[in-house]
Design a protein around this motif. Structure first.
Motif, short mmCIF file in Angstrom:
data_model
loop_
_atom_site.label_atom_id
_atom_site.label_comp_id
_atom_site.label_asym_id
_atom_site.label_seq_id
_atom_site.Cartn_x
_atom_site.Cartn_y
_atom_site.Cartn_z
N ASP A 607 0.83 -1.20 0.00
CA ASP A 607 0.00 0.00 0.00
C ASP A 607 0.86 1.25 0.00
O ASP A 607 0.48 2.28 -0.56
CB ASP A 607 -0.95 0.00 1.20
N ALA A 608 2.04 1.16 0.60
CA ALA A 608 2.93 2.33 0.59
C ALA A 608 3.43 2.61 -0.83
O ALA A 608 3.59 3.76 -1.24
CB ALA A 608 4.11 2.09 1.53
N VAL A 609 3.64 1.56 -1.60
CA VAL A 609 4.13 1.75 -2.97
C VAL A 609 3.02 2.27 -3.88
O VAL A 609 3.23 3.14 -4.73
CB VAL A 609 4.69 0.41 -3.53
N GLU A 610 1.81 1.75 -3.71
CA GLU A 610 0.67 2.18 -4.55
C GLU A 610 -0.50 2.57 -3.66
O GLU A 610 -1.45 1.80 -3.47
CB GLU A 610 0.26 1.04 -5.49
N PRO A 611 -0.49 3.76 -3.06
CA PRO A 611 -1.52 4.08 -2.07
C PRO A 611 -2.79 4.70 -2.63
O PRO A 611 -3.78 4.81 -1.92
CB PRO A 611 -0.80 5.11 -1.18
N GLU A 612 -2.78 5.09 -3.90
CA GLU A 612 -3.86 5.96 -4.35
C GLU A 612 -4.47 5.46 -5.66
O GLU A 612 -3.75 4.98 -6.54
CB GLU A 612 -3.26 7.36 -4.60
N ALA A 613 -5.79 5.61 -5.77
CA ALA A 613 -6.47 5.22 -7.01
C ALA A 613 -5.87 6.01 -8.18
O ALA A 613 -5.68 7.22 -8.10
CB ALA A 613 -7.96 5.51 -6.90
N ASN A 614 -5.58 5.29 -9.26
CA ASN A 614 -4.95 5.95 -10.40
C ASN A 614 -5.34 5.25 -11.69
O ASN A 614 -5.81 4.12 -11.68
CB ASN A 614 -3.42 5.94 -10.24
N CYS A 615 -5.14 5.97 -12.78
CA CYS A 615 -5.32 5.36 -14.09
C CYS A 615 -4.22 5.89 -15.00
O CYS A 615 -3.50 6.82 -14.63
CB CYS A 615 -6.71 5.68 -14.65
N SER A 616 -4.07 5.29 -16.16
CA SER A 616 -2.96 5.68 -17.04
C SER A 616 -3.47 6.10 -18.41
O SER A 616 -4.33 5.42 -18.99
CB SER A 616 -1.99 4.50 -17.22
N LEU A 617 -2.91 7.21 -18.89
CA LEU A 617 -3.23 7.70 -20.24
C LEU A 617 -1.93 8.05 -20.94
O LEU A 617 -0.90 8.33 -20.30
CB LEU A 617 -4.09 8.96 -20.19
N HIS A 618 -1.98 8.09 -22.24
CA HIS A 618 -0.82 8.52 -23.01
C HIS A 618 -0.55 10.01 -22.72
O HIS A 618 -1.52 10.78 -22.54
CB HIS A 618 -1.10 8.32 -24.51
N MET A 645 -6.75 10.09 -9.92
CA MET A 645 -5.47 10.65 -10.37
C MET A 645 -5.04 9.99 -11.70
O MET A 645 -5.20 8.79 -11.86
CB MET A 645 -4.43 10.38 -9.29
N ALA A 646 -4.48 10.81 -12.59
CA ALA A 646 -4.04 10.30 -13.89
C ALA A 646 -2.52 10.24 -13.96
O ALA A 646 -1.83 11.16 -13.51
CB ALA A 646 -4.57 11.18 -15.00
N ARG A 647 -2.03 9.15 -14.50
CA ARG A 647 -0.59 9.02 -14.75
C ARG A 647 -0.34 9.08 -16.25
O ARG A 647 -1.18 8.65 -17.03
CB ARG A 647 -0.10 7.66 -14.26
N ALA A 648 0.84 9.55 -16.60
CA ALA A 648 1.24 9.53 -18.01
C ALA A 648 1.96 8.21 -18.27
O ALA A 648 2.84 7.82 -17.50
CB ALA A 648 2.16 10.69 -18.31
N ASP A 649 1.56 7.53 -19.34
CA ASP A 649 2.17 6.25 -19.65
C ASP A 649 2.16 6.05 -21.17
O ASP A 649 1.11 5.91 -21.79
CB ASP A 649 1.36 5.13 -18.97
N ARG A 650 3.36 6.04 -21.74
CA ARG A 650 3.46 5.91 -23.20
C ARG A 650 3.04 4.53 -23.69
O ARG A 650 2.83 4.32 -24.89
CB ARG A 650 4.90 6.19 -23.65
N ALA A 651 2.94 3.58 -22.79
CA ALA A 651 2.52 2.23 -23.20
C ALA A 651 1.04 2.19 -23.56
O ALA A 651 0.59 1.27 -24.23
CB ALA A 651 2.80 1.24 -22.07
N VAL A 652 0.28 3.17 -23.08
CA VAL A 652 -1.15 3.20 -23.37
C VAL A 652 -1.34 4.03 -24.64
O VAL A 652 -0.82 5.14 -24.75
CB VAL A 652 -1.92 3.86 -22.20
N SER A 653 -2.09 3.51 -25.59
CA SER A 653 -2.24 4.26 -26.84
C SER A 653 -3.09 5.52 -26.60
O SER A 653 -3.86 5.58 -25.63
CB SER A 653 -2.83 3.38 -27.94
N PRO A 654 -2.95 6.52 -27.48
CA PRO A 654 -3.56 7.83 -27.20
C PRO A 654 -5.08 7.82 -27.09
O PRO A 654 -5.65 8.76 -26.53
CB PRO A 654 -3.10 8.68 -28.41
#
Ligand code: SF4
Length: 698
Positions: A607-618, A645-654
């Protein structure tokens, strides 16, 4: 790690998270697990991932249920409104006697008004008892578990075409392969120890072909990374098979000896040339042809797949294609060849084998067969039960809404988080007039319970589990359950007694012995043998045989020993993007969190490493929204809306959003589409249309 001075005792058991089934040594001091080490199990050879090594302390969490609870007469209306650390406004403590009586009185005599969800987190013996309880106790087959949300479509295709739902080869067989396809799976996150074998394979020169609409870390090791359009699996796989036919790369000898319906498959594939399919699937024709050549020309090749394949309304068709690909190239039944759906939960293979599914009794024996049912009722010493296939997970929730099902027994499953269109499931749970939940925490589902029965975690129980490799392994207790909590098999047994079933089990070994009477898969596997050896792979051909890592080298358990080609056509996803919902939402797991998060979010390190709801977008999608990485966005589908919360992730297509489903505060399944595959009845968790907005604007 440390030396023996660091602990009072050590116990060999099995990791409770994923289907890899790593064997662990639990080091216990002062009644608590101090640390965990990997030991030399057949699947892990001493290796562990972050969850197996550090994800154990949830079992000591202050939220653990230690006494039975009964809903208070003055409790607020049922809803997702219980604080697991402060539940007294909703529930009162009760003795086991009272709680079991209330639980049983609300179930017994209600026949088809009752349904049950068991758990792929429990042991084989517990899964067996659970399905027996529903069938023997209520006379029908309305019993299911999370395989319906996971690999049910893969199993449907495997049963249909090769006559068996298990893997044909262990994942460790990759060391004998020269080509491997990994499709719709992200093993570095979801089957991390299996991924170490895949990486080693690539490092020694094996050709690794990764296929997934989302990029992933394993692609660094791949000779080909096919990031195809979401939902376009069948067009891509048919194009690959078209090439194999077109270039005469198939194995005619194997096809003649071991298969049927080849001519129909061959004719069907004519329309799927790579040149026609490249626009549909987004992969250049030349790449499709190159992959086809590599796979077909390999001396030995394997196919691994995950829920990216199965969680679609065309999940069974996706698996049919993979089976056909392996059959036409003869890549089954030899060292380094095979079909391997990577199973998710630690015991989803075993729970399915034990009959925790509405259409099959143990060992996938169909409930519609009178002879099969009477073999079971003879062992059970009871009357017949229905020959109709029961309702599946999502059908049961629909039946609650329709008023046909009014009471449920839920063991270790969390449909208030895991079902698609989860508000529909939550409303159904609230509507039940009797809900018994057996678990180790007040899960989201237990929020709706009338009775909560405190159960045991993996390190507190005795029993066998079966991993993705068909390896039956012995789990042992390192400590007792906390307070008055009990082992699950013992709770189900008590409940059954109170429902008039006269069960007399006093140890899981007695249940295992009963299972063996109608489960040929367990031939030559005894409790004593598992105690002595920790693991035996089924099938095991003699008391000395460690088990068959590879099966079907000399034919399949189907008529005339022949596997079948079942052609698959392109069926688009159910909920396609449009002007209002222009992007594609796909859901899945993260390395640190397990499923609905009830265990890993109570594990300090994870939980310390991933404590918060998130999703990933290009990053380009985030720029368009005007949201910086770490900013808040709102996701809206036809079912509902969440903000996270949104994360940037190039692995996810645009044009895509990846959303983990472990976070109750932004529950992914508020958004997902409940449309199901018609064969496996698995929901389309991997695709729905979504609108993404900048939540900081509002
Ligand atoms: Fe546990 Fe799976 Fe990790 Fe092995 S790979 S330690 S079974 S979570």
């Amino acid at each position: 790690t440390g030396d023996s001075a660091d602990y009072d005792s050590e116990v060999a058991s099995v990791c409770p998270f994923c289907g890899v089934g790593c064997q662990v040594s639990l080091k216990v001091k002062d009644g608590r697990i101090k640390y965990v080490e990997g030991i030399d199990g057949p699947a892990n050879e001493g290796r562990l991932c972050v969850k197996g090594r550090f994800g154990f302390d949830y079992i000591h969490h202050t939220h653990r249920l230690t006494k039975p609870l009964i809903r208070r007469d003055d409790a607020p209306a049922k809803g997702l409104n219980v604080d697991p650390g402060n539940w007294q406004t909703h529930f009162r403590e009760a003795t086991w006697e009272e709680a079991l009586d209330v639980a049983a009185n609300g179930l017994k005599g209600r026949g088809r008004e009752v349904a049950g969800f068991g758990s792929a987190k429990c042991t084989n013996e517990e899964a067996y008892l659970f399905q027996k309880f529903i069938r023997q106790g209520f006379g029908h087959n309305n019993v299911d578990h999370c395989t319906r949300l996971c690999h049910a479509s893969s199993v449907a295709a495997l049963m249909e075409n090769i006559g068996s739902g298990g893997v044909t080869a262990t994942f460790n067989e990759i060391e004998n392969a020269d080509v491997a396809i990994v499709i719709g799976a992200n093993p570095i996150e979801n089957h991390p120890v299996a991924a170490t074998y895949f990486k080693q394979f690539a490092k020694r020169g094996g050709k690794l072909i990764v296929m997934d609409p989302r990029g992933q870390a394993l692609s660094r090791f791949a000779t080909h990374m096919l990031q195809f359009k979401p939902g376009a699996d069948v067009s891509m796989l048919n194009a690959i098979m078209h090439t194999i036919v077109d270039e005469h790369l198939y194995d005619q000898q194997y096809i003649d000896a071991y298969t049927e319906n080849w001519d129909a498959e061959k004719a069907h594939l004519k329309d799927f040339s790579p040149e026609r399919m490249e626009r549909l699937c987004g992969i250049p024709a030349e790449t499709l042809r190159a992959v086809a050549r590599d796979f077909a020309r390999a001396k030995a090749a394997m196919i691994f797949w995950g829920m990216g394949v199965s969680q679609h309304i065309h999940g069974t068709d996706n698996s049919r294609c993979l089976i056909s690909l392996a059959l036409m190239t003869g890549h089954v039944g030899r060292p380094g060849t095979g079909l391997h759906p990577l199973r998710g939960q630690n015991n989803v293979q075993g729970a399915s084998d034990a009959g925790l599914i509405p259409m099959f009794l143990p060992d996938y024996q169909t409930v519609t067969d009178d002879g099969v049912r009477s073999a079971f009722t003879e062992v059970w010493g009871s009357g017949d039960f229905s020959n109709e296939k029961g309702l599946t997970v999502t059908e049961i929730m629909d039946a609650v809404h329709d008023g046909a099902i009014k009471a449920m027994y839920v063991l270790g499953e969390n449909p208030a988080m895991s079902d698609p269109d989860v508000e529909h499931a939550r409303d159904a749970l609230a509507k039940l007039d009797h809900l018994v939940v057996q678990d180790i925490f007040i899960t989201e589902t237990a929020n709706y319970a009338d009775v909560i029965l405190p159960a045991s975690a993996f390190a507190e129980k005795t029993g066998t589990v079966t991993n993705t490799n068909r390896q039956v392994q012995m789990g042992r207790p390192a400590m007792s359950p906390p307070g008055k909590a009990r082992e699950d098999w013992a709770i189900t047994t008590e409940l059954a007694r109170r429902c008039g079933l006269g069960w007399t089990y006093s140890h899981p070994s007695e249940v295992f012995a009963e299972m063996k009477q109608n489960m040929a898969s367990l031939d030559n596997i005894t409790w004593d043998r598992l105690e002595a050896q920790n693991a035996v792979t089924y099938p095991s051909l003699s008391p000395e045989d460690p088990g068959q890592a590879i099966v079907f080298g000399d034919g399949f358990p189907r008529p005339q020993g022949r596997a079948r080609f079942t052609p698959a056509s392109v069926i688009p996803p159910d909920d396609l993007p449009d002007a209002e919902y222009p992007m594609v939402l796909t859901t899945g797991r993260q390395l640190e969190h397990w499923h609905t998060g009830s265990m890993t979010r109570r594990s300090t390190v994870l939980d310390a490493v991933e404590p918060e709801a998130n999703c990933s977008l290009h990053p380009s999608a985030l720029r368009k929204l005007g949201v910086a990485p770490g900013g808040m966005i709102r996701l809206t589908t036809k079912r509902g809306s969440i903000t996270l919360m949104a994360r940037a992730d190039r692995a996810v297509s645009p044009d895509m959003v990846f959303l983990p489903f472990a976070y109750v505060e932004a529950a992914a399944n508020i958004l997902t589409n409940p449309a199901v595959d018609p064969y496996g009845k698995i929901p389309e968790f991997k695709f729905c249309a979504v609108r993404v907005e900048n939540a900081e604007d509002s």
